[in-house]
Design an enzyme around this catalytic site. Sequence first.
Site, PDB file in Angstrom:
ATOM      1  N   SER A   1      37.055  39.453  42.879  1.00 35.16           N
ATOM      2  CA  SER A   1      38.313  39.266  42.155  1.00 35.16           C
ATOM      3  C   SER A   1      38.046  38.381  40.950  1.00 35.16           C
ATOM      4  CB  SER A   1      39.355  38.600  43.058  1.00 35.16           C
ATOM      5  OG  SER A   1      40.388  38.078  42.245  1.00 35.16           O
TER       6      SER A   1
ATOM      7  N   HIS B   1      37.714  43.731  40.924  1.00 36.09           N
ATOM      8  CA  HIS B   1      39.111  43.629  41.369  1.00 36.09           C
ATOM      9  C   HIS B   1      39.881  42.840  40.307  1.00 36.09           C
ATOM     10  CE1 HIS B   1      42.356  43.687  44.342  1.00 36.09           C
ATOM     11  NE2 HIS B   1      42.602  42.430  43.995  1.00 36.09           N
TER      12      HIS B   1
ATOM     13  N   ASP C   1      43.381  41.297  39.183  1.00 35.82           N
ATOM     14  CA  ASP C   1      44.672  40.827  39.684  1.00 35.82           C
ATOM     15  C   ASP C   1      45.671  40.617  38.554  1.00 35.82           C
ATOM     16  OD1 ASP C   1      44.391  40.632  42.532  1.00 35.82           O
ATOM     17  OD2 ASP C   1      43.029  38.948  42.221  1.00 35.82           O
TER      18      ASP C   1
ATOM     19  N   MET D   1      49.383  39.399  37.630  1.00 39.82           N
ATOM     20  CA  MET D   1      50.534  38.630  38.138  1.00 39.82           C
ATOM     21  C   MET D   1      51.499  38.358  36.993  1.00 39.82           C
ATOM     22  SD  MET D   1      48.506  35.892  40.492  1.00 39.82           S
ATOM     23  CE  MET D   1      47.163  36.393  41.592  1.00 39.82           C
TER      24      MET D   1
ATOM     25  N   HIS E   1      45.158  45.459  40.960  1.00 39.70           N
ATOM     26  CA  HIS E   1      46.146  45.048  41.966  1.00 39.70           C
ATOM     27  C   HIS E   1      47.359  44.510  41.210  1.00 39.70           C
ATOM     28  CE1 HIS E   1      47.163  41.881  45.336  1.00 39.70           C
ATOM     29  NE2 HIS E   1      48.137  42.767  45.141  1.00 39.70           N
TER      30      HIS E   1
ATOM     31  N   MET F   1      50.681  42.819  40.908  1.00 40.40           N
ATOM     32  CA  MET F   1      51.672  41.941  41.544  1.00 40.40           C
ATOM     33  C   MET F   1      52.753  41.736  40.504  1.00 40.40           C
ATOM     34  SD  MET F   1      48.918  39.425  43.360  1.00 40.40           S
ATOM     35  CE  MET F   1      47.583  40.061  42.352  1.00 40.40           C
TER      36      MET F   1
ATOM     37  N   MET G   1      46.835  42.323  52.449  1.00 41.27           N
ATOM     38  CA  MET G   1      46.688  40.951  51.947  1.00 41.27           C
ATOM     39  C   MET G   1      46.466  40.014  53.137  1.00 41.27           C
ATOM     40  SD  MET G   1      46.877  41.105  48.697  1.00 41.27           S
ATOM     41  CE  MET G   1      46.800  39.344  48.383  1.00 41.27           C
TER      42      MET G   1
ATOM     43  N   GLY H   1      41.810  31.255  46.186  1.00 37.94           N
ATOM     44  CA  GLY H   1      41.362  30.039  46.868  1.00 37.94           C
ATOM     45  C   GLY H   1      42.153  29.656  48.111  1.00 37.94           C
TER      46      GLY H   1
ATOM     47  N   ASP I   1      42.103  41.443  51.139  1.00 35.15           N
ATOM     48  CA  ASP I   1      42.098  40.564  49.963  1.00 35.15           C
ATOM     49  C   ASP I   1      42.702  39.206  50.296  1.00 35.15           C
ATOM     50  OD1 ASP I   1      42.272  39.448  47.441  1.00 35.15           O
ATOM     51  OD2 ASP I   1      43.755  40.865  46.686  1.00 35.15           O
TER      52      ASP I   1
HETATM   53  O1  5SP Z   1      45.376  38.855  44.896  1.00 33.33           O
HETATM   54  C1  5SP Z   1      44.912  37.799  45.211  1.00 33.33           C
HETATM   55  C2  5SP Z   1      45.797  36.616  45.329  1.00 33.33           C
HETATM   56  O2  5SP Z   1      47.085  37.017  45.069  1.00 33.33           O
HETATM   57  C3  5SP Z   1      43.472  37.740  45.552  1.00 33.33           C
HETATM   58  O3  5SP Z   1      42.713  38.726  44.856  1.00 33.33           O
HETATM   59  C4  5SP Z   1      42.811  36.451  45.431  1.00 33.33           C
HETATM   60  O4  5SP Z   1      42.565  36.185  44.079  1.00 33.33           O
HETATM   61  C5  5SP Z   1      41.518  36.439  46.176  1.00 33.33           C
HETATM   62  O5  5SP Z   1      40.916  35.251  45.895  1.00 33.33           O
HETATM   63  P1  5SP Z   1      40.101  34.433  46.974  1.00 33.33           P
HETATM   64  O6  5SP Z   1      41.020  34.138  48.121  1.00 33.33           O
HETATM   65  O7  5SP Z   1      38.950  35.296  47.369  1.00 33.33           O
HETATM   66  O8  5SP Z   1      39.690  33.216  46.210  1.00 33.33           O
END
Ligand code: 5SP
Length: 222
Positions: free
Chosen positions: A11, A36, A38, A40, A70, A72, A141, A149, A179
Amino acid sequence: MPKQSPIIAPSILAADFARLGEDTAAALAAGADWVHFDVMDNHYVPNLTIGPMVLASLRKYGITAPIDVHLMVKPVDRIVPDFAKAGASLISFHPEASEHIDRTLGLIRESGCQAGLVFNPATPLDHLDYVMDKLDMILIMSVNPGFGGQKFIPGTLDKLRQARERIEASGRAIRLEVDGGVTADNIGAIAAAGADTFVAGSAIFHAKDYAAEIAAMRKAIG
Ligand SMILES: O=C(CO)[C@@H](O)[C@H](O)COP(=O)(O)O
């Protein structure tokens, strides 16, 4: 339907945004399969990240690996064509963010991308009931969406098993992605629960040696 070969998708939320092309290329050179991406919107989730222009820049930089978007965001439909044009390979969205799930899946596929549906930790899998034939991927998820994190939620393992059963029953080659909070320490159990596609942000991009981290993940997957 046998489980498909494992895919590791870093990601880029955890990458260095000031040198995104370089950092993304480094993760791929270190053995990652996909990227990946993301997205948002500070509306569906309380964070704001990157959009189609950044994806197009990654393609222009020379990233040719599949880019797994992805979303969101809410609403979903009007941004889908922009991501397809920018070079997305697969686009996933949350059922809560779409007024018409079937229509959104159709829109993604008509735009030439593969389609995925994403389930938050407390979202039931029932949304799958009538759309299995339009899915290329199910994304489970393992944290609440919005931030990298976070810690892996253990109840996700059960949900992965249930999703895997649904995939087997469908007889279709649907990928099962996980994820959130995925590390070399828990990825073995996650794979055993049925996942075949693994998103990892912090575990890869915060590691000193991306290749060693990805190799440790592959070894644990077995
Ligand atoms: O979509 C998401 C969070 O919304 C994920 O893709 C996180 O970004 C994954 O990150 P780590 O938990 O691996 O740091």
